[in-house]
Design a protein around this motif. Sequence first.
Motif, PDB file in Angstrom:
ATOM      1  N   ILE A 114       0.837  -1.202   0.000  1.00 49.08           N
ATOM      2  CA  ILE A 114       0.000   0.000   0.000  1.00 49.08           C
ATOM      3  C   ILE A 114       0.875   1.257   0.000  1.00 49.08           C
ATOM      4  O   ILE A 114       0.622   2.205  -0.764  1.00 49.08           O
ATOM      5  N   MET A 115       1.910   1.272   0.827  1.00 47.81           N
ATOM      6  CA  MET A 115       2.781   2.447   0.876  1.00 47.81           C
ATOM      7  C   MET A 115       3.544   2.624  -0.429  1.00 47.81           C
ATOM      8  O   MET A 115       3.766   3.754  -0.881  1.00 47.81           O
ATOM      9  N   LEU A 116       3.947   1.524  -1.035  1.00 45.23           N
ATOM     10  CA  LEU A 116       4.626   1.616  -2.327  1.00 45.23           C
ATOM     11  C   LEU A 116       3.696   2.196  -3.385  1.00 45.23           C
ATOM     12  O   LEU A 116       4.088   3.087  -4.157  1.00 45.23           O
ATOM     13  N   MET A 117       2.456   1.716  -3.433  1.00 46.71           N
ATOM     14  CA  MET A 117       1.490   2.226  -4.404  1.00 46.71           C
ATOM     15  C   MET A 117       1.191   3.703  -4.162  1.00 46.71           C
ATOM     16  O   MET A 117       1.077   4.492  -5.104  1.00 46.71           O
ATOM     17  N   ILE A 118       1.074   4.071  -2.880  1.00 43.77           N
ATOM     18  CA  ILE A 118       0.798   5.477  -2.565  1.00 43.77           C
ATOM     19  C   ILE A 118       1.940   6.368  -3.026  1.00 43.77           C
ATOM     20  O   ILE A 118       1.723   7.419  -3.648  1.00 43.77           O
ATOM     21  N   MET A 119       3.171   5.966  -2.756  1.00 40.41           N
ATOM     22  CA  MET A 119       4.302   6.790  -3.125  1.00 40.41           C
ATOM     23  C   MET A 119       4.420   6.933  -4.636  1.00 40.41           C
ATOM     24  O   MET A 119       4.658   8.028  -5.161  1.00 40.41           O
ATOM     25  N   VAL A 120       4.234   5.831  -5.366  1.00 37.46           N
ATOM     26  CA  VAL A 120       4.335   5.874  -6.827  1.00 37.46           C
ATOM     27  C   VAL A 120       3.291   6.814  -7.413  1.00 37.46           C
ATOM     28  O   VAL A 120       3.585   7.642  -8.293  1.00 37.46           O
ATOM     29  N   TYR A 140      15.048  28.627 -11.978  1.00 37.64           N
ATOM     30  CA  TYR A 140      15.625  27.789 -10.923  1.00 37.64           C
ATOM     31  C   TYR A 140      14.719  27.737  -9.693  1.00 37.64           C
ATOM     32  O   TYR A 140      14.599  26.693  -9.045  1.00 37.64           O
ATOM     33  N   ALA A 141      14.080  28.850  -9.368  1.00 32.94           N
ATOM     34  CA  ALA A 141      13.197  28.866  -8.198  1.00 32.94           C
ATOM     35  C   ALA A 141      11.988  27.968  -8.410  1.00 32.94           C
ATOM     36  O   ALA A 141      11.523  27.298  -7.475  1.00 32.94           O
ATOM     37  N   MET A 142      11.484  27.893  -9.636  1.00 30.52           N
ATOM     38  CA  MET A 142      10.326  27.045  -9.916  1.00 30.52           C
ATOM     39  C   MET A 142      10.677  25.573  -9.767  1.00 30.52           C
ATOM     40  O   MET A 142       9.865  24.765  -9.311  1.00 30.52           O
ATOM     41  N   ILE A 143      11.884  25.199 -10.150  1.00 35.04           N
ATOM     42  CA  ILE A 143      12.305  23.801  -9.986  1.00 35.04           C
ATOM     43  C   ILE A 143      12.339  23.429  -8.515  1.00 35.04           C
ATOM     44  O   ILE A 143      11.890  22.342  -8.117  1.00 35.04           O
ATOM     45  N   VAL A 144      12.843  24.340  -7.689  1.00 33.54           N
ATOM     46  CA  VAL A 144      12.902  24.060  -6.251  1.00 33.54           C
ATOM     47  C   VAL A 144      11.505  23.986  -5.664  1.00 33.54           C
ATOM     48  O   VAL A 144      11.178  23.076  -4.875  1.00 33.54           O
ATOM     49  N   VAL A 145      10.640  24.898  -6.038  1.00 32.67           N
ATOM     50  CA  VAL A 145       9.287  24.936  -5.485  1.00 32.67           C
ATOM     51  C   VAL A 145       8.512  23.682  -5.855  1.00 32.67           C
ATOM     52  O   VAL A 145       7.782  23.111  -5.030  1.00 32.67           O
ATOM     53  N   SER A 146       8.663  23.210  -7.079  1.00 31.78           N
ATOM     54  CA  SER A 146       7.899  22.044  -7.523  1.00 31.78           C
ATOM     55  C   SER A 146       8.456  20.732  -6.974  1.00 31.78           C
ATOM     56  O   SER A 146       7.719  19.751  -6.860  1.00 31.78           O
ATOM     57  N   SER A 147       9.739  20.703  -6.632  1.00 30.83           N
ATOM     58  CA  SER A 147      10.355  19.456  -6.170  1.00 30.83           C
ATOM     59  C   SER A 147      10.459  19.343  -4.662  1.00 30.83           C
ATOM     60  O   SER A 147      10.559  18.232  -4.134  1.00 30.83           O
ATOM     61  N   LEU A 148      10.448  20.459  -3.961  1.00 31.95           N
ATOM     62  CA  LEU A 148      10.694  20.431  -2.515  1.00 31.95           C
ATOM     63  C   LEU A 148       9.668  19.613  -1.735  1.00 31.95           C
ATOM     64  O   LEU A 148      10.053  18.848  -0.835  1.00 31.95           O
ATOM     65  N   PRO A 149       8.359  19.711  -2.001  1.00 31.64           N
ATOM     66  CA  PRO A 149       7.407  18.903  -1.207  1.00 31.64           C
ATOM     67  C   PRO A 149       7.660  17.406  -1.294  1.00 31.64           C
ATOM     68  O   PRO A 149       7.580  16.699  -0.278  1.00 31.64           O
ATOM     69  N   LEU A 150       7.974  16.906  -2.475  1.00 34.54           N
ATOM     70  CA  LEU A 150       8.250  15.474  -2.609  1.00 34.54           C
ATOM     71  C   LEU A 150       9.546  15.090  -1.917  1.00 34.54           C
ATOM     72  O   LEU A 150       9.649  14.011  -1.327  1.00 34.54           O
ATOM     73  N   MET A 151      10.551  15.957  -1.972  1.00 35.15           N
ATOM     74  CA  MET A 151      11.814  15.660  -1.311  1.00 35.15           C
ATOM     75  C   MET A 151      11.653  15.635   0.205  1.00 35.15           C
ATOM     76  O   MET A 151      12.367  14.902   0.898  1.00 35.15           O
ATOM     77  N   LEU A 156       9.566  12.184   0.931  1.00 34.51           N
ATOM     78  CA  LEU A 156      10.191  10.908   0.588  1.00 34.51           C
ATOM     79  C   LEU A 156      10.893  10.236   1.765  1.00 34.51           C
ATOM     80  O   LEU A 156      10.752   9.017   1.941  1.00 34.51           O
ATOM     81  N   PRO A 157      11.666  10.939   2.615  1.00 39.00           N
ATOM     82  CA  PRO A 157      12.330  10.241   3.723  1.00 39.00           C
ATOM     83  C   PRO A 157      11.373   9.550   4.683  1.00 39.00           C
ATOM     84  O   PRO A 157      11.711   8.521   5.261  1.00 39.00           O
ATOM     85  N   PHE A 158      10.159  10.094   4.848  1.00 37.56           N
ATOM     86  CA  PHE A 158       9.198   9.468   5.755  1.00 37.56           C
ATOM     87  C   PHE A 158       8.614   8.183   5.168  1.00 37.56           C
ATOM     88  O   PHE A 158       8.084   7.349   5.900  1.00 37.56           O
ATOM     89  N   MET A 159       8.713   8.015   3.855  1.00 41.23           N
ATOM     90  CA  MET A 159       8.179   6.821   3.197  1.00 41.23           C
ATOM     91  C   MET A 159       9.279   5.855   2.790  1.00 41.23           C
ATOM     92  O   MET A 159       9.003   4.807   2.222  1.00 41.23           O
ATOM     93  N   GLN A 160      10.525   6.183   3.097  1.00 40.17           N
ATOM     94  CA  GLN A 160      11.649   5.383   2.634  1.00 40.17           C
ATOM     95  C   GLN A 160      11.623   3.973   3.208  1.00 40.17           C
ATOM     96  O   GLN A 160      11.888   3.006   2.509  1.00 40.17           O
ATOM     97  N   LYS A 161      11.308   3.832   4.500  1.00 45.22           N
ATOM     98  CA  LYS A 161      11.322   2.506   5.108  1.00 45.22           C
ATOM     99  C   LYS A 161      10.265   1.604   4.484  1.00 45.22           C
ATOM    100  O   LYS A 161      10.497   0.406   4.293  1.00 45.22           O
TER     101      LYS A 161
END
Length: 322
Positions: A223-229, A291-302, A305-310
């Motif tokens: 379930i967690m794998l499917m949610i993350m994908v 460059y700021a748009m790349i950071v804004v769009s990627s930061l929430p997922l970054m 991701l560590p909370f879903m890594q396990k």
Amino acid sequence: MSLTTNPRTIDKPTPTVSRGHLPRPRPTLRDRYGDRAFNIAATAVLLLSILAVVYPLYFIVIASISDPNAVYEGKVWLFPSGVTTEGYERIFADSRIWNGLSNTVMYTVLGTAISVSTILCGAYALSRKDMPGRKILMLLFVITMFFDGGLITKYLVVRDLGMLDTVWAVVLPGAVGVWNLIIARSFFEHTIPNELREAAQMDGATDFKFFFKMVLPLSKPLIMLMIMVHVVAHWNSFFDALIFLNDDSKYPLQLVLRNILIQSDVSSTGTTGGDIESYAAAQRIAELTKYAMIVVSSLPLMIALPFMQKHFTKGAMIGAVK
């Protein structure tokens, strides 16, 4: 006739040497330094791989707060130069960013819930060997992986269903990924034994109760794998919104950022040749915004991701033969 024995032909006993006194072979150069050389080489390769992945992300972050002229001149490679937050200030001052962010959160939550729910239910049904016609259904699903009607056919179907310019046009057409369905079905086949279902039926559990009370709690890694994908897929998706949405207020964040970037490029190239200062200022703003748009769009997922890594680590081998 007498037989005589030649004393020279009598086998003499060979001297025995105890195993503890055998001379040890001298270790070769490979034995001495082979493991050490391999460890050093493996560590070097891993460090280079990490650097190749992490440094571009780090460069985008420092470039988003640096002077664009310093970036062009190659002065920004390890630390920012001419620190400025003008790019972020311009982005967050635009009301379209907040509207696109709220739309993206809505599309991500709703699309992930629909996709994960349908995949789990469909995969479990297809994993049951007592389900009639499951092979034919699975064949029909697999066919869609190799044959597609194309973009025009997809647009016509969405239009005829009355989903144009609605949230359903973004979350429903690609709700069920066949590859994820196959992974989930394989997980259920190899993880949930038939004996467990038979024991539950003997205790009076129905199929629905067995699925919700026993199958889903045992399938947390899946379930967690499917949610993350699906969270990553919906968060980064913009093409379906570009094709099926006409109202700007319904655009997701990725499409809003794309339009802002295009407008910045157009404004920078649309200046007259004599207005050099305006052209340079427009170029500077465009680079900061990019460059700021790349950071804004990627930061929430970054951040998420560590909370879903396990859970991702546990589910990485889903579908393999245990």
